[in-house]
Enzyme design. Sequence first.
Site, mmCIF file in Angstrom:
data_model
loop_
_atom_site.group_PDB
_atom_site.id
_atom_site.type_symbol
_atom_site.label_atom_id
_atom_site.label_comp_id
_atom_site.label_asym_id
_atom_site.label_seq_id
_atom_site.Cartn_x
_atom_site.Cartn_y
_atom_site.Cartn_z
ATOM 1 N N LYS A 53 0.841 -1.204 0.000
ATOM 2 C CA LYS A 53 0.000 0.000 0.000
ATOM 3 C C LYS A 53 0.875 1.253 0.000
ATOM 4 O O LYS A 53 0.606 2.203 -0.726
ATOM 5 C CB LYS A 53 -0.933 -0.008 1.219
ATOM 6 C CG LYS A 53 -2.059 -1.039 1.099
ATOM 7 C CD LYS A 53 -2.829 -1.170 2.405
ATOM 8 C CE LYS A 53 -3.811 -2.338 2.354
ATOM 9 N NZ LYS A 53 -4.415 -2.630 3.666
ATOM 10 N N GLN A 97 -4.278 -1.859 9.927
ATOM 11 C CA GLN A 97 -4.137 -3.155 9.255
ATOM 12 C C GLN A 97 -4.688 -4.273 10.144
ATOM 13 O O GLN A 97 -4.308 -4.398 11.312
ATOM 14 C CB GLN A 97 -2.656 -3.400 8.915
ATOM 15 C CG GLN A 97 -2.412 -4.672 8.131
ATOM 16 C CD GLN A 97 -3.060 -4.663 6.743
ATOM 17 O OE1 GLN A 97 -2.996 -3.682 6.027
ATOM 18 N NE2 GLN A 97 -3.705 -5.757 6.372
ATOM 19 N N ASP A 120 -10.670 2.927 4.683
ATOM 20 C CA ASP A 120 -10.952 1.487 4.555
ATOM 21 C C ASP A 120 -12.461 1.225 4.580
ATOM 22 O O ASP A 120 -12.906 0.124 4.234
ATOM 23 C CB ASP A 120 -10.313 0.724 5.719
ATOM 24 C CG ASP A 120 -9.021 0.021 5.303
ATOM 25 O OD1 ASP A 120 -8.825 -0.198 4.100
ATOM 26 O OD2 ASP A 120 -8.222 -0.286 6.205
#
Length: 283
Positions: A53, A97, A120
Amino acid sequence: MAATIIDGKSLAATLRASQKSAIESLAARGARPGLAAILTGNDPASRIYVRNKARACEDTGVRSEFHEFPEGTSESSLLECIGRLNADRAVHGILVQLPLPPHLDANRILAAVSPAKDVDGFHAVNLGALLQGRAGFVPGTPAGVMRLLEHAGVALAGKNATIVGRSTIVGKPLALLLLQKDATVTICHSKTADLAAVTRQADILVAAAGHAKLITAEMVKPGACVIDVGVNRMPDGKLSGDVDFAAVKRIAGSITPVPGGVGPMTVAMMIVNTVRAAELSLG
Ligand code: NDP
């Protein structure tokens, strides 16, 4: 006839390139998009995802920063970091994450991220917006799947779309997005009685179970579009999806590979969301 391969890698590259001018114009206005990733613990796959990412951000012109915490870190350390990032005007997107180490409450940590920086799309505010059909940040993987289907010209209205997997980050949000496009949606899971009987009815079949080669050719309707979300590390070190690609590509109408299908789209959609967050921050 062999299935058409839906190339997520090339679509993701096009999508990322399309963000560059927006990023430069935001930078000129003093709001270069910035993404902060939080990595907790020692999961090697998570480390690779975060690194990919960050690399995609650099390639596209999004500023990225990285906050690492040891396996045994406390909830308060993470919450303190998220609080600082929420207040930082140079940070437009925050990624926590997953998975988090088991002693941490993922829901409580995710709830601490400002919904305006939740690129997200995992915060309850953004998931609620999706449920109600309002604009919010949509999780990257389901959003990426929808872009792949659009790009491949797959008709959705009135079609049977079946998703294998009901997680909050893939299966459930994807079901809502497919419903918005007037598909007739079925969600399967580990307690589904006769999985093959259900998947064989699908015009669009999405595998998101985390179970290598779960979907065999006998489970696929001839001509169906098969989207493979799964990423499984095999004993030989190679990656495999949830679909038996070699066999299913002989019967499906179109299919995504692993790697090179959904994965790159997830990253590209995260960048799209970060650029949008930066735009919204300027009002
Ligand atoms: P979860 O483990 O959270 O969910 C898996 C789901 O699949 C559950 O609903 C489970 O059912 C169901 N399932 C598991 N085994 C079976 C089975 N044999 N038959 C039917 N259903 C089954 O996984 P995620 O949603 O987080 O991820 C799914 C896969 O997608 C993983 O391989 C993951 O690595 C990959 N992934 C890939 C991404 C990408 O960018 N390409 C992004 C995110 C995930 P139940 O609820 O009953 O337990």
